[in-house]
Design a protein around this motif. Sequence first.
Motif, PDB file in Angstrom:
ATOM      1  N   LEU A   1       0.971  10.266   0.053  1.00 11.18           N
ATOM      2  CA  LEU A   1       0.224   9.840   1.236  1.00 11.18           C
ATOM      3  C   LEU A   1       0.921   8.655   1.887  1.00 11.18           C
ATOM      4  CD1 LEU A   1      -3.515   9.800   0.047  1.00 11.18           C
ATOM      5  CD2 LEU A   1      -2.495  11.367   1.706  1.00 11.18           C
ATOM      6  N   SER A   2       0.953   8.660   3.207  1.00  9.08           N
ATOM      7  CA  SER A   2       1.386   7.478   3.951  1.00  9.08           C
ATOM      8  C   SER A   2       0.155   6.596   4.163  1.00  9.08           C
ATOM      9  CB  SER A   2       1.976   7.886   5.302  1.00  9.08           C
ATOM     10  OG  SER A   2       0.959   8.439   6.127  1.00  9.08           O
ATOM     11  N   VAL A   3       0.395   5.371   4.578  1.00  6.83           N
ATOM     12  CA  VAL A   3      -0.739   4.473   4.847  1.00  6.83           C
ATOM     13  C   VAL A   3      -1.615   5.022   5.977  1.00  6.83           C
ATOM     14  CG1 VAL A   3      -1.420   2.137   5.548  1.00  6.83           C
ATOM     15  CG2 VAL A   3       0.437   2.457   3.895  1.00  6.83           C
ATOM     16  N   PRO A   4      -1.047   5.532   7.088  1.00  7.97           N
ATOM     17  CA  PRO A   4      -1.920   6.114   8.118  1.00  7.97           C
ATOM     18  C   PRO A   4      -2.731   7.322   7.604  1.00  7.97           C
ATOM     19  CG  PRO A   4       0.218   5.620   9.060  1.00  7.97           C
ATOM     20  CD  PRO A   4       0.345   5.420   7.570  1.00  7.97           C
ATOM     21  N   GLN A   5      -2.121   8.164   6.772  1.00  8.54           N
ATOM     22  CA  GLN A   5      -2.853   9.311   6.217  1.00  8.54           C
ATOM     23  C   GLN A   5      -3.998   8.841   5.334  1.00  8.54           C
ATOM     24  OE1 GLN A   5       0.351  11.320   4.242  1.00  8.54           O
ATOM     25  NE2 GLN A   5       1.031  12.375   6.096  1.00  8.54           N
TER      26      GLN A   5
ATOM     27  N   VAL B   1      -3.863   3.557  15.644  1.00  6.32           N
ATOM     28  CA  VAL B   1      -2.605   4.265  15.909  1.00  6.32           C
ATOM     29  C   VAL B   1      -2.709   4.969  17.264  1.00  6.32           C
ATOM     30  CG1 VAL B   1      -2.070   4.612  13.455  1.00  6.32           C
ATOM     31  CG2 VAL B   1      -3.295   6.401  14.712  1.00  6.32           C
ATOM     32  N   THR B   2      -1.575   5.427  17.766  1.00  2.00           N
ATOM     33  CA  THR B   2      -1.570   6.139  19.040  1.00  2.00           C
ATOM     34  C   THR B   2      -2.140   7.544  18.847  1.00  2.00           C
ATOM     35  OG1 THR B   2       0.624   7.085  18.710  1.00  2.00           O
ATOM     36  CG2 THR B   2       0.509   4.906  19.774  1.00  2.00           C
ATOM     37  N   PRO B   3      -2.624   8.159  19.919  1.00  2.00           N
ATOM     38  CA  PRO B   3      -3.082   9.548  19.816  1.00  2.00           C
ATOM     39  C   PRO B   3      -1.978  10.488  19.315  1.00  2.00           C
ATOM     40  CG  PRO B   3      -3.876   8.588  21.858  1.00  2.00           C
ATOM     41  CD  PRO B   3      -2.919   7.588  21.243  1.00  2.00           C
ATOM     42  N   GLN B   4      -0.738  10.231  19.705  1.00  2.00           N
ATOM     43  CA  GLN B   4       0.377  11.070  19.258  1.00  2.00           C
ATOM     44  C   GLN B   4       0.568  10.958  17.745  1.00  2.00           C
ATOM     45  OE1 GLN B   4       0.463   8.818  21.722  1.00  2.00           O
ATOM     46  NE2 GLN B   4       1.051   9.914  23.575  1.00  2.00           N
ATOM     47  N   THR B   5       0.504   9.739  17.226  1.00  2.00           N
ATOM     48  CA  THR B   5       0.622   9.532  15.785  1.00  2.00           C
ATOM     49  C   THR B   5      -0.530  10.215  15.070  1.00  2.00           C
ATOM     50  OG1 THR B   5       1.825   7.463  16.039  1.00  2.00           O
ATOM     51  CG2 THR B   5       0.671   7.786  13.945  1.00  2.00           C
ATOM     52  N   MET B   6      -1.739  10.085  15.623  1.00  4.61           N
ATOM     53  CA  MET B   6      -2.897  10.705  14.985  1.00  4.61           C
ATOM     54  C   MET B   6      -2.748  12.213  14.950  1.00  4.61           C
ATOM     55  SD  MET B   6      -5.615  10.455  13.272  1.00  4.61           S
ATOM     56  CE  MET B   6      -5.656   8.673  13.317  1.00  4.61           C
ATOM     57  N   SER B   7      -2.250  12.796  16.004  1.00  4.97           N
ATOM     58  CA  SER B   7      -2.049  14.242  16.050  1.00  4.97           C
ATOM     59  C   SER B   7      -1.134  14.687  14.913  1.00  4.97           C
ATOM     60  CB  SER B   7      -1.461  14.633  17.399  1.00  4.97           C
ATOM     61  OG  SER B   7      -1.265  16.016  17.465  1.00  4.97           O
TER      62      SER B   7
ATOM     63  N   LYS C   1       0.832  -1.208   0.000  1.00  7.97           N
ATOM     64  CA  LYS C   1       0.000   0.000   0.000  1.00  7.97           C
ATOM     65  C   LYS C   1       0.866   1.258   0.000  1.00  7.97           C
ATOM     66  CE  LYS C   1      -4.366  -1.649   1.796  1.00  7.97           C
ATOM     67  NZ  LYS C   1      -5.410  -1.502   2.822  1.00  7.97           N
ATOM     68  N   HIS C   2       1.946   1.236   0.769  1.00 10.37           N
ATOM     69  CA  HIS C   2       2.858   2.380   0.792  1.00 10.37           C
ATOM     70  C   HIS C   2       3.382   2.657  -0.618  1.00 10.37           C
ATOM     71  CE1 HIS C   2       5.906   5.193   2.152  1.00 10.37           C
ATOM     72  NE2 HIS C   2       6.788   4.497   1.467  1.00 10.37           N
ATOM     73  N   ALA C   3       3.747   1.604  -1.330  1.00 12.41           N
ATOM     74  CA  ALA C   3       4.299   1.760  -2.679  1.00 12.41           C
ATOM     75  C   ALA C   3       3.299   2.412  -3.633  1.00 12.41           C
ATOM     76  CB  ALA C   3       4.745   0.401  -3.221  1.00 12.41           C
ATOM     77  N   VAL C   4       2.038   2.013  -3.556  1.00 13.28           N
ATOM     78  CA  VAL C   4       1.054   2.590  -4.490  1.00 13.28           C
ATOM     79  C   VAL C   4       0.555   3.959  -4.038  1.00 13.28           C
ATOM     80  CG1 VAL C   4       0.341   0.331  -5.376  1.00 13.28           C
ATOM     81  CG2 VAL C   4      -0.985   1.406  -3.533  1.00 13.28           C
TER      82      VAL C   4
ATOM     83  N   LEU D   1      -9.842   7.594   4.475  1.00 15.97           N
ATOM     84  CA  LEU D   1     -10.831   6.546   4.225  1.00 15.97           C
ATOM     85  C   LEU D   1     -11.869   6.485   5.349  1.00 15.97           C
ATOM     86  CD1 LEU D   1     -11.643   4.206   2.335  1.00 15.97           C
ATOM     87  CD2 LEU D   1     -10.158   2.733   3.709  1.00 15.97           C
ATOM     88  N   VAL D   2     -11.400   6.501   6.590  1.00 20.36           N
ATOM     89  CA  VAL D   2     -12.321   6.445   7.740  1.00 20.36           C
ATOM     90  C   VAL D   2     -13.226   7.673   7.740  1.00 20.36           C
ATOM     91  CG1 VAL D   2     -12.454   6.540  10.265  1.00 20.36           C
ATOM     92  CG2 VAL D   2     -10.898   4.923   9.152  1.00 20.36           C
ATOM     93  N   LEU D   3     -12.655   8.854   7.482  1.00 17.08           N
ATOM     94  CA  LEU D   3     -13.461  10.079   7.480  1.00 17.08           C
ATOM     95  C   LEU D   3     -14.483  10.094   6.347  1.00 17.08           C
ATOM     96  CD1 LEU D   3     -10.841  12.795   8.420  1.00 17.08           C
ATOM     97  CD2 LEU D   3     -12.766  11.990   9.813  1.00 17.08           C
TER      98      LEU D   3
END
Length: 154
Positions: free
Chosen positions: A34-38, A62-68, A25-28, A43-45
Amino acid sequence: MTQLPMDQRIGHHLKRAEQELIAAKHAVLRQFNLSVPQYTVLLVLSEEPGLSGAILARRCLVTPQTMSSVLATLSRRELIERKPHPLHSHILETRLSESGHALLKQADEAAVRVETRLSQAFTKAEEEEFIRFLARCSEASAEARTELVDLNEA
């Protein structure tokens, strides 16, 4: 010597499959910057607009810190909009912007190709059974975590 060789550990095989999937997914998604978390946040939103950062972190695993950090990046790129909740002004609701919707549409086509390729490794019946097996793995892991915490606290 350990009690259980790595090739006999379900968790090891799950982690390896997860890492291969994330790498694909990262590659595509790289072409969309975009990163996979982004991508996952977008997608979720798209399915649940208006979520807070804390809820997004739980939904995206993900952690709250990562989400921030992810939300700050998406906000700078103007892919999301964050506004105070109408009743709880300290909570920021997050929604996709128009450009966020447009980018997600393109990025999702690429991510779906990865998912489709994964599904093609199985017959439809195998895929359905595999999903049930994965759900069972999640349930068993959650039960083990609870039991082990209870044993350690006793």
